[in-house]
Each structure stands twice: as C-alpha cells, then as structure tokens.
Design a protein around this motif. Sequence first.
Motif, PDB file in Angstrom:
ATOM      1  N   GLY A 190     -44.858  20.687 -34.844  1.00 59.73           N
ATOM      2  CA  GLY A 190     -43.970  21.812 -35.089  1.00 59.73           C
ATOM      3  C   GLY A 190     -42.955  22.087 -34.005  1.00 59.73           C
ATOM      4  O   GLY A 190     -42.280  23.121 -34.041  1.00 59.73           O
ATOM      5  N   HIS A 191     -42.809  21.180 -33.031  1.00 64.90           N
ATOM      6  CA  HIS A 191     -41.825  21.395 -31.972  1.00 64.90           C
ATOM      7  C   HIS A 191     -40.423  21.226 -32.552  1.00 64.90           C
ATOM      8  O   HIS A 191     -40.046  20.150 -33.020  1.00 64.90           O
ATOM      9  N   VAL A 192     -39.641  22.299 -32.521  1.00 62.77           N
ATOM     10  CA  VAL A 192     -38.349  22.327 -33.213  1.00 62.77           C
ATOM     11  C   VAL A 192     -37.359  21.315 -32.645  1.00 62.77           C
ATOM     12  O   VAL A 192     -36.684  20.597 -33.393  1.00 62.77           O
ATOM     13  N   GLY A 193     -37.246  21.249 -31.329  1.00 65.44           N
ATOM     14  CA  GLY A 193     -36.316  20.300 -30.729  1.00 65.44           C
ATOM     15  C   GLY A 193     -36.652  18.866 -31.093  1.00 65.44           C
ATOM     16  O   GLY A 193     -35.757  18.047 -31.349  1.00 65.44           O
ATOM     17  N   SER A 194     -37.939  18.559 -31.134  1.00 65.24           N
ATOM     18  CA  SER A 194     -38.370  17.209 -31.503  1.00 65.24           C
ATOM     19  C   SER A 194     -38.058  16.910 -32.961  1.00 65.24           C
ATOM     20  O   SER A 194     -37.664  15.791 -33.307  1.00 65.24           O
ATOM     21  N   GLN A 195     -38.243  17.905 -33.824  1.00 60.50           N
ATOM     22  CA  GLN A 195     -37.901  17.717 -35.234  1.00 60.50           C
ATOM     23  C   GLN A 195     -36.422  17.386 -35.390  1.00 60.50           C
ATOM     24  O   GLN A 195     -36.049  16.501 -36.165  1.00 60.50           O
ATOM     25  N   ALA A 196     -35.591  18.089 -34.631  1.00 64.89           N
ATOM     26  CA  ALA A 196     -34.148  17.855 -34.725  1.00 64.89           C
ATOM     27  C   ALA A 196     -33.772  16.470 -34.208  1.00 64.89           C
ATOM     28  O   ALA A 196     -33.047  15.715 -34.874  1.00 64.89           O
ATOM     29  N   LEU A 197     -34.263  16.127 -33.033  1.00 59.46           N
ATOM     30  CA  LEU A 197     -33.864  14.859 -32.425  1.00 59.46           C
ATOM     31  C   LEU A 197     -34.454  13.669 -33.169  1.00 59.46           C
ATOM     32  O   LEU A 197     -33.774  12.652 -33.383  1.00 59.46           O
ATOM     33  N   PHE A 198     -35.707  13.788 -33.601  1.00 55.70           N
ATOM     34  CA  PHE A 198     -36.314  12.701 -34.376  1.00 55.70           C
ATOM     35  C   PHE A 198     -35.609  12.568 -35.725  1.00 55.70           C
ATOM     36  O   PHE A 198     -35.368  11.455 -36.209  1.00 55.70           O
ATOM     37  N   GLY A 199     -35.257  13.707 -36.324  1.00 54.42           N
ATOM     38  CA  GLY A 199     -34.520  13.669 -37.583  1.00 54.42           C
ATOM     39  C   GLY A 199     -33.186  12.956 -37.430  1.00 54.42           C
ATOM     40  O   GLY A 199     -32.786  12.166 -38.294  1.00 54.42           O
ATOM     41  N   TYR A 200     -32.511  13.208 -36.322  1.00 61.69           N
ATOM     42  CA  TYR A 200     -31.221  12.554 -36.082  1.00 61.69           C
ATOM     43  C   TYR A 200     -31.404  11.046 -35.904  1.00 61.69           C
ATOM     44  O   TYR A 200     -30.584  10.250 -36.387  1.00 61.69           O
ATOM     45  N   LEU A 201     -32.479  10.652 -35.222  1.00 68.58           N
ATOM     46  CA  LEU A 201     -32.753   9.224 -35.043  1.00 68.58           C
ATOM     47  C   LEU A 201     -33.052   8.554 -36.382  1.00 68.58           C
ATOM     48  O   LEU A 201     -32.634   7.414 -36.628  1.00 68.58           O
ATOM     49  N   LEU A 202     -33.777   9.256 -37.255  1.00 67.90           N
ATOM     50  CA  LEU A 202     -34.054   8.714 -38.583  1.00 67.90           C
ATOM     51  C   LEU A 202     -32.771   8.597 -39.395  1.00 67.90           C
ATOM     52  O   LEU A 202     -32.558   7.609 -40.110  1.00 67.90           O
ATOM     53  N   MET A 223     -34.187  21.823 -41.327  1.00 62.85           N
ATOM     54  CA  MET A 223     -35.352  22.671 -41.050  1.00 62.85           C
ATOM     55  C   MET A 223     -35.359  23.128 -39.600  1.00 62.85           C
ATOM     56  O   MET A 223     -35.648  24.292 -39.298  1.00 62.85           O
ATOM     57  N   ALA A 224     -35.035  22.214 -38.699  1.00 63.99           N
ATOM     58  CA  ALA A 224     -35.023  22.557 -37.281  1.00 63.99           C
ATOM     59  C   ALA A 224     -33.975  23.624 -36.987  1.00 63.99           C
ATOM     60  O   ALA A 224     -34.217  24.556 -36.211  1.00 63.99           O
ATOM     61  N   LEU A 225     -32.811  23.499 -37.615  1.00 60.26           N
ATOM     62  CA  LEU A 225     -31.746  24.474 -37.392  1.00 60.26           C
ATOM     63  C   LEU A 225     -32.173  25.866 -37.846  1.00 60.26           C
ATOM     64  O   LEU A 225     -31.895  26.865 -37.179  1.00 60.26           O
ATOM     65  N   LYS A 226     -32.863  25.946 -38.964  1.00 68.43           N
ATOM     66  CA  LYS A 226     -33.310  27.244 -39.479  1.00 68.43           C
ATOM     67  C   LYS A 226     -34.388  27.865 -38.593  1.00 68.43           C
ATOM     68  O   LYS A 226     -34.521  29.090 -38.533  1.00 68.43           O
ATOM     69  N   ARG A 227     -35.159  27.034 -37.904  1.00 74.82           N
ATOM     70  CA  ARG A 227     -36.264  27.536 -37.083  1.00 74.82           C
ATOM     71  C   ARG A 227     -35.910  27.642 -35.599  1.00 74.82           C
ATOM     72  O   ARG A 227     -36.707  28.133 -34.803  1.00 74.82           O
ATOM     73  N   ALA A 228     -34.715  27.205 -35.237  1.00 73.40           N
ATOM     74  CA  ALA A 228     -34.354  27.123 -33.817  1.00 73.40           C
ATOM     75  C   ALA A 228     -34.201  28.498 -33.175  1.00 73.40           C
ATOM     76  O   ALA A 228     -33.775  29.462 -33.812  1.00 73.40           O
ATOM     77  N   THR A 229     -34.550  28.563 -31.906  1.00 72.42           N
ATOM     78  CA  THR A 229     -34.307  29.761 -31.113  1.00 72.42           C
ATOM     79  C   THR A 229     -32.833  29.784 -30.719  1.00 72.42           C
ATOM     80  O   THR A 229     -32.144  28.757 -30.786  1.00 72.42           O
ATOM     81  N   PRO A 230     -32.326  30.939 -30.291  1.00 70.65           N
ATOM     82  CA  PRO A 230     -30.919  30.995 -29.860  1.00 70.65           C
ATOM     83  C   PRO A 230     -30.578  29.963 -28.790  1.00 70.65           C
ATOM     84  O   PRO A 230     -29.468  29.424 -28.765  1.00 70.65           O
ATOM     85  N   ALA A 231     -31.530  29.667 -27.907  1.00 69.94           N
ATOM     86  CA  ALA A 231     -31.268  28.718 -26.819  1.00 69.94           C
ATOM     87  C   ALA A 231     -31.032  27.302 -27.332  1.00 69.94           C
ATOM     88  O   ALA A 231     -30.309  26.515 -26.709  1.00 69.94           O
ATOM     89  N   ASP A 232     -31.642  26.957 -28.467  1.00 67.48           N
ATOM     90  CA  ASP A 232     -31.541  25.594 -28.996  1.00 67.48           C
ATOM     91  C   ASP A 232     -30.570  25.459 -30.165  1.00 67.48           C
ATOM     92  O   ASP A 232     -30.250  24.344 -30.580  1.00 67.48           O
ATOM     93  N   LYS A 233     -30.134  26.572 -30.689  1.00 72.17           N
ATOM     94  CA  LYS A 233     -29.378  26.537 -31.938  1.00 72.17           C
ATOM     95  C   LYS A 233     -28.087  25.726 -31.846  1.00 72.17           C
ATOM     96  O   LYS A 233     -27.744  24.978 -32.766  1.00 72.17           O
ATOM     97  N   GLU A 234     -27.373  25.838 -30.728  1.00 67.95           N
ATOM     98  CA  GLU A 234     -26.062  25.192 -30.636  1.00 67.95           C
ATOM     99  C   GLU A 234     -26.161  23.675 -30.695  1.00 67.95           C
ATOM    100  O   GLU A 234     -25.456  23.024 -31.478  1.00 67.95           O
ATOM    101  N   TRP A 235     -27.049  23.083 -29.878  1.00 69.45           N
ATOM    102  CA  TRP A 235     -27.109  21.619 -29.863  1.00 69.45           C
ATOM    103  C   TRP A 235     -27.711  21.072 -31.156  1.00 69.45           C
ATOM    104  O   TRP A 235     -27.305  20.006 -31.631  1.00 69.45           O
ATOM    105  N   ILE A 236     -28.645  21.822 -31.740  1.00 71.29           N
ATOM    106  CA  ILE A 236     -29.220  21.373 -33.008  1.00 71.29           C
ATOM    107  C   ILE A 236     -28.177  21.482 -34.125  1.00 71.29           C
ATOM    108  O   ILE A 236     -28.065  20.591 -34.974  1.00 71.29           O
TER     109      ILE A 236
END
Length: 273
Positions: A190-202, A223-236
């Motif tokens: 459930g780590h949001v940043g990992s979901q985003a980065l792994f999703g991008y690699l896929l 999914m990661a974008l919807k669950r991201a905290t404000p700190a992570d939202k921009e890069w995701i």
Amino acid sequence: MRTSSRFVLVLLAGALFSAGCPATAFALDPDAIVDPNASSLELFSHGFQAYKRGEKDVAFKSLKYAAQKGHRGALWKLARMYADGDGVPEDDFEAFQIFEQIVREPDNSSADNAYVANAVTALADYLRRGIPGHVNVDLPRARQFYFHAASYFGNPKAQFELGRMMLEGEGGRTNPKQAARWLKLAASKGHVGSQALFGYLLFDGKTISITPEPVRGLAMLTMALKRATPADKEWIRNLQEQAFAVSSEVTRRTAQSYAEQQLASAGAIAKSN
C-alpha cells in the motif's frame, strides 16, 4: 529480532558512532508535572495520551522520562518530534542522534522491530541528504541502511527509497530490474509512492525490459494520485499526466474503471475493519 539482524544493526550503528556522533543523554526536568519514578510503559502511555490531547509540553516531558528508561517507542516519538519541529524546536541532529541510539541499543523484543526499522530508515534519509555542520552526505551508506530496513524488516518506505536509488544509480550501480522488485513489494503493502513509480515502470516497460502494461500501469498511477498526500501529489501527478497524455482512449477508460473498482474495494475493506 533475529541474531543476524541485530549483528548487522550493531555494525551499522557502530559506523555512525565511530564517525563522531555523540550519544544523546536526556536531562531530567525538575519542573516536570509527571512522576519520573513511574514505569517506562506508564510514562509512555501518559505522554502518548497528552500528545493526543494536544498537550505537547507535557507529552515531551513524559516521553523524555520514558526514553531515559529505555522505552523504544518513547525514543522514536521524541526523535520524530525533533525531526518535524512538532511541539519542540526543529532539530535534525538531535533527531539523528536519538534514531542512532535506537539502532545502537536494540533489544530482543519483536515488539520493538517497527521502531528499529523506522529508525534505520530515518538514518538513511539523513545520510542521503546530510545535516549541515553535523552529518555529511553519504549515499553508499544511505543505500546500505535502506537495504537493511528493506530486507530484514520489510519496511515499505525503505523498499521505496532503495528502489529509487537503484533506478537512479545513487550510492551504487544502477539496477532497474531489482529496483522494480523492491517497488513492487512496497506497492503490494500500500505504499503510495511505490505504486506510482512501479505503475510508471509497467506503463513504460522499456526501463525494466518488459512488455509494456499500459492499462495496469496507468491504473496504478491513477490510484496512487487519488491516495497521495500533499507532499507527494505533484510528482505523482506529473507521472500520471505523462502516461495519460500518450494513452489511447480505450486504455484511459479501462484504467480508470479498474482504478475505481480497486479503490472502492479497498474502501469497503477499510470500513469493515
């Protein structure tokens, strides 16, 4: 804690301690309104409840007494308060020293493993960016600390940061496939940043030498974008928009539908618990 894990922790902490980081010693406060003779568990509980009520000065005193008695949870919370400037003046070096103490003096209680894992990860964060005047940037050692927390403790943040370092060649050689394995593992927790980065690699496929999976990748990014905290939202958001822009309409719709189903399912499970 496994013997091998404890041995490596001693080696890791020893490297820090020998580099000149003094041990932290908390001074007793005669004006504290808590009983310093209470047990470490009582003091920790008192401090935790005071913190929840917003009484951070009382919380700090209780936690400090509990930390002096060796309570790992109290040490960890004090370190986080210093790191975040939460109820006390922000002091990264003080936080660093307390995290180092947690790692340097682990016990055999499995209940403390989470505190130790988080402390190792926090030390890696500091080694990666440094603390001016106190801690030099040391990328190889940061990578070593992340690896320890990721492999021995399964810490998802450490797995994410290790994956990023392997992707970018920070502190060692580049290894995209191994990076993807760590990111996938953290994403499954459930780590949001990992979901985003792994999703991008896929979605891309090329970086990790696989056949692209655009629907799955875009869905994970969404999914990661919807669950991201404000700190992570921009890069995701940047990654998600890049993938969305080059996707076909069918891919977009399918990914959106899949993401909504997964988010709804996760929400239903959370409510049932």
